[in-house]
Design a protein around this motif. Structure first.
Motif: not given
Length: 96
Positions: A26-28, A39-48, A57-64
């Motif tokens: 549920d939190f990848e 560059e390093l990119i981190i993706y957070v998938f809220k809910g899987g 747009k609401k559930r994926i957070e991308k950190i570059r």
């Protein structure tokens, strides 16, 4: 190896560990390292992963993180690590 280079490698290793220890169905958390682009990119998938793509747009957070300035990159990696760790803790509290 300089201290900054060592800090950069340590930061990347810590984020890799975060991906492995804090991810669940549920939190990848995924990380992509692009050495040729510095560059390093981190993706957070809220809910899987599959669920998050239904509303990215609401559930994926991308950190570059730009790795061209090692000092700034190390600080940004620490901030990202802390931010994601806090999100993971919040997610676990919601699940209980």
């Amino acid at each position: 190896m300089t201290t900054l280079a060592a800090n950069l490698l340590t930061g990347i290793a810590n984020i890799s560990r975060l991906c492995m220890t804090q991810s669940d169905t549920d939190f990848e958390i995924n990380m992509s390292l692009y050495p040729t682009k510095n560059e390093l990119i981190i993706y957070v998938f809220k809910g899987g992963y599959a669920y998050a793509w239904r509303n990215p747009k609401k559930r994926i957070e991308k950190i570059r993180i730009d790795l061209s300035d090692p000092k700034l990159a190390a600080m940004n990696m620490f901030e990202a690590f802390t931010h994601i760790e806090n999100m993971a803790k919040g997610h676990r509290k919601e699940a209980i």
